[in-house]
Motif scaffolding. Structure first.
Motif, PDB file in Angstrom:
ATOM      1  N   ASP A 358      31.271  39.650  67.750  1.00 13.54           N
ATOM      2  CA  ASP A 358      29.931  40.170  68.067  1.00 13.54           C
ATOM      3  C   ASP A 358      29.326  40.937  66.898  1.00 13.54           C
ATOM      4  OD1 ASP A 358      29.805  39.104  70.634  1.00 13.54           O
ATOM      5  OD2 ASP A 358      30.938  40.763  71.479  1.00 13.54           O
ATOM      6  N   ARG A 389      23.209  48.339  68.538  1.00 15.35           N
ATOM      7  CA  ARG A 389      24.436  49.045  68.919  1.00 15.35           C
ATOM      8  C   ARG A 389      24.783  48.860  70.394  1.00 15.35           C
ATOM      9  NH1 ARG A 389      22.216  52.422  64.867  1.00 15.35           N
ATOM     10  NH2 ARG A 389      23.685  52.654  63.116  1.00 15.35           N
ATOM     11  N   ASP A 391      26.849  46.862  72.485  1.00 15.19           N
ATOM     12  CA  ASP A 391      27.946  45.921  72.269  1.00 15.19           C
ATOM     13  C   ASP A 391      28.104  44.918  73.402  1.00 15.19           C
ATOM     14  OD1 ASP A 391      28.554  47.093  69.825  1.00 15.19           O
ATOM     15  OD2 ASP A 391      29.791  48.640  70.784  1.00 15.19           O
ATOM     16  N   LEU A 428      32.827  44.266  66.257  1.00 15.07           N
ATOM     17  CA  LEU A 428      33.913  44.732  67.106  1.00 15.07           C
ATOM     18  C   LEU A 428      35.230  44.213  66.540  1.00 15.07           C
ATOM     19  CD1 LEU A 428      32.485  44.109  70.699  1.00 15.07           C
ATOM     20  CD2 LEU A 428      32.219  46.124  69.230  1.00 15.07           C
ATOM     21  N   PRO A 435      34.100  49.368  67.970  1.00 13.27           N
ATOM     22  CA  PRO A 435      32.976  49.063  67.078  1.00 13.27           C
ATOM     23  C   PRO A 435      33.155  49.724  65.714  1.00 13.27           C
ATOM     24  CG  PRO A 435      32.324  50.725  68.670  1.00 13.27           C
ATOM     25  CD  PRO A 435      33.709  50.294  69.044  1.00 13.27           C
TER      26      PRO A 435
END
Length: 525
Positions: A358, A389, A391, A428, A435
């Motif tokens: 991701d 941001r 995720d 990630l 992260p």
């Protein structure tokens, strides 16, 4: 036709980059953005968190292929901010398929040409990071006399082995889903797939595992998940028995393939489905959404990713692109033995292992230093700025040794100096899902040198790849020699003029008209 195209491929001596395929840019002072699907490498204010952004645009790839090119050129919406956010993409199929089509004496369809895949098909010299994350580098040069510059953001992951040592890849559990439909009987399709699979089997380690599914009008399991160690002969025999049959039911193949991948899922390994097909679905569910409905649960619950390998002179580019974009994977295209060897031998670690999940990039421009900008490519990989941001929002998967390049046309404000932009990559960790981020700033001074003068050869090559992609997409200025940038009559995006290095250049680029130019282009890929 072929002579003209190959001359463009080899030379492109003076070709403008019409940014009719640009994916975004601008601010509240009249900037505008093309609207397309929200995509293969890759390295002022801090990256905006929660910055306002327009609603996610509709995808041009969701439209019929014949309409996609027109939508790219004509559809745009206001872009009020100075933030560009996109999911990373390491696909290269667009360039390889275009090269195959040109070799056959034809032009590729404009909607199959994607700037970023042309650019990412060529090696870059970005420094690798010491750890398992990314390096971020940024440079550029002036492309015209009225303030327009080309800015390059380069992202790189560490290869399996480099000066910092060796980190062996995880064991792999690969489910090969092989198209054996009638269309695959064409020379260079199933025969090349078999040859590719034999190469892969020879390259895989004893602690890897492999399953084999074949599909035509129906799907069948040729070999359940089997440890490679001690079973190479049995696997080779199964591969050799693959023969073309009837119609192409990609849905059946993918459903069976993901069933096998789930049944053979190995904890701690890289679990991946590898689809080898011309992607010309003609029976069962023939669109990506219906197929992905069948595999979504396996993807989300087990982290199984998808690697698409296209073959054949007729190739379902749009279907393969959508499958891999939504299936957490990437695509490539092979048409000859050397390409297959590169995918399954030389590049095997980066194609089966992961360094990042991701992964997204965000570039924030200083509105006091940049008066206008446009991103070149990645139209189908755009992400809302406020989701950088977040995720839970899907990004791109990147393996070891990959590079990702993003290009921007940037117009500096008068008197601009110091940092003009910050580029940040977020990803990630494949194991912990924690992260991580890495950033780099762009200085105004790096954007003022002459692109076709003293700029690094790799930057020139990157620009040339983008120019060539634009010409194939039908940029209205292709083949002209503009003295300075100008507006396109049909697009809100500017054009950049460029003169390629002429005879006698000592920068490692053959001169126009050289009989070695096309071979040089191929060697650089």
């Amino acid at each position: 036709m072929r002579r003209v195209v190959l001359t463009g491929l080899a030379g492109l001596v003076t070709v403008p980059l019409l940014l009719t395929g640009c994916s975004g840019g601008g601010n509240d002072r009249g900037k505008e953005r093309l609207s397309q699907e929200g995509g293969s490498a890759g390295d002022v204010p801090a990256p905006a968190q929660g910055a306002p952004a327009p609603a996610a645009p509709d995808s041009a790839y969701d439209a019929a292929p014949e309409a996609a090119g027109k939508q790219r050129a004509d559809s745009f919406a206001p872009e009020p901010d100075m933030v560009s956010t996109f999911a990373l993409d390491v696909d290269t199929a667009s360039y390889s398929y275009a090269r195959r089509t040109i070799d056959a004496g034809s032009l590729p369809q404009p909607d199959t040409v994607r700037h970023e895949e042309f650019v990412n098909s060529f090696r870059q010299d970005y420094p690798a990071p010491e750890d398992d994350g990314f390096s971020v580098t940024a440079d550029g040069a002036r492309a015209a006399d009225d303030g327009w510059s080309l800015m390059r953001v380069g992202l790189a992951t560490r290869p399996e082995s480099n000066e910092y040592g060796t980190k062996a890849r995880r064991p792999a559990a690969l489910t090969f889903v092989v198209d054996v439909s009638g269309s695959m009987a064409e020379p260079g399709r199933l025969s090349l797939v078999r040859e590719s699979l034999h190469s892969a089997v020879d390259e895989l380690r004893d602690d890897d595992a492999l399953a084999l599914v074949a599909f035509s009008d129906e799907a069948r399991t040729v070999l359940p998940m089997t440890a490679v160690g001690g079973a190479q002969d049995r696997i080779h025999d199964a591969v050799e028995k693959l023969q073309p049959a009837e119609s192409t039911n990609v849905e059946a193949g993918m459903a069976r393939g993901y069933d096998e991948a789930v049944d053979g899922h190995r904890k701690g390994a890289t679990n991946r489905v590898v689809l080898l097909s011309d992607a010309l679905a003609n029976t069962g569910a023939t669109d990506a959404d219906a197929i992905l409905d069948r595999i979504a649960a396996a993807r989300e619950d087990y982290g199984i990713t998808l690697f698409g390998i296209g073959v054949g002179s007729e190739y379902g580019d749009a279907l393969m692109e959508r499958l891999t974009n939504q299936g957490d994977g990437h695509t490539t295209y092979v048409s000859e033995t050397d390409q297959a060897r590169k995918v399954f031998v030389e590049d095997l670690p980066r194609n089966v292992d992961l360094r990042a999940r991701d992964a997204k990039a965000q570039v924030v421009f200083d509105p006091d230093a940049v008066s206008d900008y446009r991103q070149i490519g990645y139209e189908n990989r755009q992400v809302a700025d406020e989701d950088f941001r977040n995720d839970a929002v899907d990004g791109g998967e990147v393996g070891p040794g990959h590079t990702v390049t993003a290009l921007y046309a940037v117009r500096l404000a008068e008197g601009a100096s110091g940092s003009v932009a910050t580029a940040t990559v977020r990803w990630l960790d494949p194991d912990t899902r924690a992260p991580q981020e890495e950033s780099s700033t762009v200085d105004a001074g790096t954007l003022t040198g002459d692109l076709w003068g003293a700029a690094p050869p790799r930057l020139q090559l990157t620009a040339l790849a983008a120019y060539f992609a634009d010409a194939l997409r039908g940029g209205s200025g292709a083949g002209t020699t503009p003295v300075r940038p100008r507006f396109s009559a049909r697009s809100p995006c500017r054009t950049l003029g460029a003169t390629f290095p002429g005879p006698g250049s000592d920068r490692g680029v053959p001169s126009p008209g050289s009989g070695n130019r096309e071979r040089w282009w191929r060697k650089r890929a």
